[in-house]
Design an enzyme around this catalytic site. Structure first.
Site, PDB file in Angstrom:
ATOM      1  N   ASP A 164      41.620 -92.114 -43.315  1.00 26.39           N
ATOM      2  CA  ASP A 164      41.305 -93.260 -42.501  1.00 26.39           C
ATOM      3  C   ASP A 164      39.867 -93.521 -42.758  1.00 26.39           C
ATOM      4  O   ASP A 164      39.056 -92.407 -42.555  1.00 26.39           O
ATOM      5  CB  ASP A 164      41.877 -93.167 -41.288  1.00 26.39           C
ATOM      6  CG  ASP A 164      41.414 -94.400 -40.356  1.00 26.39           C
ATOM      7  OD1 ASP A 164      41.665 -95.614 -40.795  1.00 26.39           O
ATOM      8  OD2 ASP A 164      40.766 -94.345 -39.346  1.00 26.39           O
ATOM      9  N   GLU A 200      40.933 -94.810 -47.798  1.00 21.80           N
ATOM     10  CA  GLU A 200      40.266 -96.051 -47.234  1.00 21.80           C
ATOM     11  C   GLU A 200      38.787 -96.193 -47.649  1.00 21.80           C
ATOM     12  O   GLU A 200      38.260 -95.478 -46.750  1.00 21.80           O
ATOM     13  CB  GLU A 200      40.864 -96.331 -46.021  1.00 21.80           C
ATOM     14  CG  GLU A 200      40.227 -98.144 -45.325  1.00 21.80           C
ATOM     15  CD  GLU A 200      40.550 -98.191 -44.163  1.00 21.80           C
ATOM     16  OE1 GLU A 200      40.762 -99.237 -43.542  1.00 21.80           O
ATOM     17  OE2 GLU A 200      40.257 -97.084 -43.250  1.00 21.80           O
TER      18      GLU A 200
END
Length: 552
Positions: A201, A246
């Site tokens: 993330d 990401e």
């Protein structure tokens, strides 16, 4: 090169939120026993890998990304025991599992933070980033309009702590050696339970905003060497595991995240995603071709992860102001449909006015563009959004399984107890959009996507090969070829609402025979060499180029 170790090159990744997929015990929240019940569906769809959004214990103030314990399962979703049972069932069906690794911040309820704020002498004090005064050189809030600062004063700690996300998500100080060791320990724990890797993330926040961390950490700024450390640990523990990150950065900074193939193996393709939506808005191929040109070359073991929509906003921050406004005008004309000044909080089918031809063509692009496709739950049936929900919650409604069962078959709980409200009304309500109905309809979006996943599995060149754009005489037609080890897939897509026709004149074709794979209308007639190719409005066609034709 051992292809099995690079399985992600030709995976079909399906992203889902356990909370919103299938409830087994009637409490209104999805869980692992419920997910096990749906594994046969996922296998039939063609998914070879599941990406699970966070299921850690959490206060659930940010969809589970505010983690309270990295070594557990939130009790609403089950236990470590039910997770292990799920992993066994997935493995039996040949489905791998990726899970979210959320290590740029924790929940403020995490025991580490509670310890850190208790005393300057706490062993966890340096696990977070503290300052006597707010600093102006540590970036801006990720969520403008929801957060107006990145420093919050903590009375008990007597200091300010850094948080690039919400104030209840204090940033971890990844410059601290103990924090790095703990991140690896978390990874090792879940690898031992069978996961095939992690979706990392907000990866840039691990390495780029380090000015304060560097001063507090007492060592080198982490920057990119942390990525090498994580990859080295991953390879040592499980050689075929993958890090999917990401990373939404300009093209010239992308190579640093891949390294020489020794950092992240996969990045989400935010660059191409944004140009794709500009191409859809203009009904022209040029923006898509431009996006492909801007992509930097990758090390052989690395890969792009292509997607249409994810669980956040459709970000358009890489487009210029005029281009972004074009996409807004086409797909989010109401300001209520936009968010953060940079994105759209809608799913694809409502953006395209429910035109099934256009939706299917867009997913055909997803499956044929160079890289690995990622489908998000509900995309395969054309689910819509609920704009009455706040912010990004609009695209996070429960899966729609049936028109006849209570709550679309997601849960038997009273509607007020559901994790999120069902979409009940309008053209995207579960009575009209659901798995059960589309499984009976050969022309449904679900049937088309199942056809695409089957074809994609037989076209390894898409995952491994070199992509070349084929020029056509029609600005609305995007045609390209992907070649690897003598195999070539040719695909053509009509981005416009009118019929299109073009000549297939491509130097790489030579005298090779063409074999039809799939098309929008099911008329998979052979394409003549250098002949005219016709496409319906929003039509698409996949063709395999075979061996040379003798005598030509």
């Amino acid at each position: 090169m051992i292809l099995s170790d690079h399985w992600y090159k030709n995976a079909i990744i399906y992203a889902l939120d356990v909370e919103k997929y299938q409830d087994s015990d009637g409490d209104g929240v999805g869980d692992f026993p419920g997910l096990v019940r749906r594994l046969d569906y996922l296998s039939g769809l063609g998914a070879t890998c599941l990406w699970l959004l966070p299921f850690y214990p959490s206060p659930m103030r940010d969809n589970g990304y505010d983690v309270r314990d990295y070594y557990g399962v939130d009790e609403r979703h089950g236990t470590l025991g039910t997770f292990v049972e799920f992993m066994r069932e997935a493995e039996e069906r040949g489905i791998r599992v990726l899970m979210d690794l959320v290590v740029n911040h924790t929940s403020n309820e995490h025991p580490w933070f509670q310890s850190a704020r208790s005393s300057p002498d706490s062993p966890h004090r340096n696990w977070y980033v503290w300052s006597d005064q707010p600093r102006e050189d540590t970036g801006r809030p990720v969520f403008p309009g929801e957060q107006d600062r990145v420093w919050t004063y903590d009375e008990k700690a007597g200091a300010y702590y850094l948080h690039h996300f919400y104030s209840f998500q204090p940033d971890l100080n990844v410059n601290d050696a103990q924090v790095r060791d703990e991140i690896k320990r978390v990874m090792g724990f879940w690898l031992e339970l069978g996961v095939s890797g992690f979706r990392v993330d907000a990866a840039p926040f691990l390495i780029e905003d380090t000015s304060v961390r560097g001063q507090r950490g007492g060592g080198e700024e982490p920057r990119f060497e942390l990525l090498g450390e994580l990859r080295e640990f991953l390879d040592r523990r499980r050689g075929d595991a993958v890090l999917l990150a990401e990373v939404n950065v300009p093209p010239d900074r992308v190579p640093k995240y891949y390294g020489d193939g020794d950092r992240f193996q996969m990045l989400f393709n935010f660059i191409l995603n944004q140009y794709l939506f500009l191409a859809l808005a203009r009904q022209e191929a040029a923006p898509l071709e431009r996006g492909l040109r801007e992509l930097p070359p990758l090390p052989p073991v690395c890969q792009w992860a292509n997607f249409i929509r994810n669980h956040d906003e459709l970000t358009l921050d890489r487009l210029d102001e005029q281009e972004r406004q074009e996409v807004f005008d086409a797909f989010a004309p109401d300001p209520h449909q936009r968010i953060y000044g940079r994105g759209i909080r809608r799913r694809l089918p409502p953006m395209l006015d429910g035109d099934q031809r256009r939706v299917a063509m867009t997913y055909s692009l997803l499956f044929t563009l160079p890289g690995t496709p990622i489908l998000r739950y509900g995309e395969e049936i054309g689910m819509g959004e609920d704009l009455s929900l706040p912010g990004r919650e609009s695209v996070r409604t429960p899966m729609q399984w049936s028109s006849e069962e209570i709550n679309a078959g997601f849960s038997v709980a009273p509607s007020e107890k559901l994790a999120r409200p069902m979409i009940r009304d309008g053209p995207f309500g579960f009575q009209k959009v659901n798995v059960e109905a589309q499984e009976r309809d050969r022309g449904s979006l679900l049937s088309r996507i199942e056809q695409m996943t089957r074809a994609r599995k037989h076209c390894p060149e898409i995952g491994w090969g070199r992509c070349e754009v084929i020029k056509t005489q029609d600005p609305s037609v995007f045609a390209h070829a992907v070649t690897w080890q003598g195999q070539t897939l040719l695909a053509a897509h009509n981005l416009s609402d009118r019929p299109a026709e073009f000549s297939l004149n491509w130097e790489g074709l030579g005298k090779r025979a063409l074999h039809p794979l799939i098309s929008d209308d099911g008329h998979e007639d052979a394409v003549k060499l250098h002949g005219q190719v016709r496409l319906n409005p929003y039509g698409y066609r996949w063709v395999r180029a075979g061996a040379e034709v003798a005598g030509r």
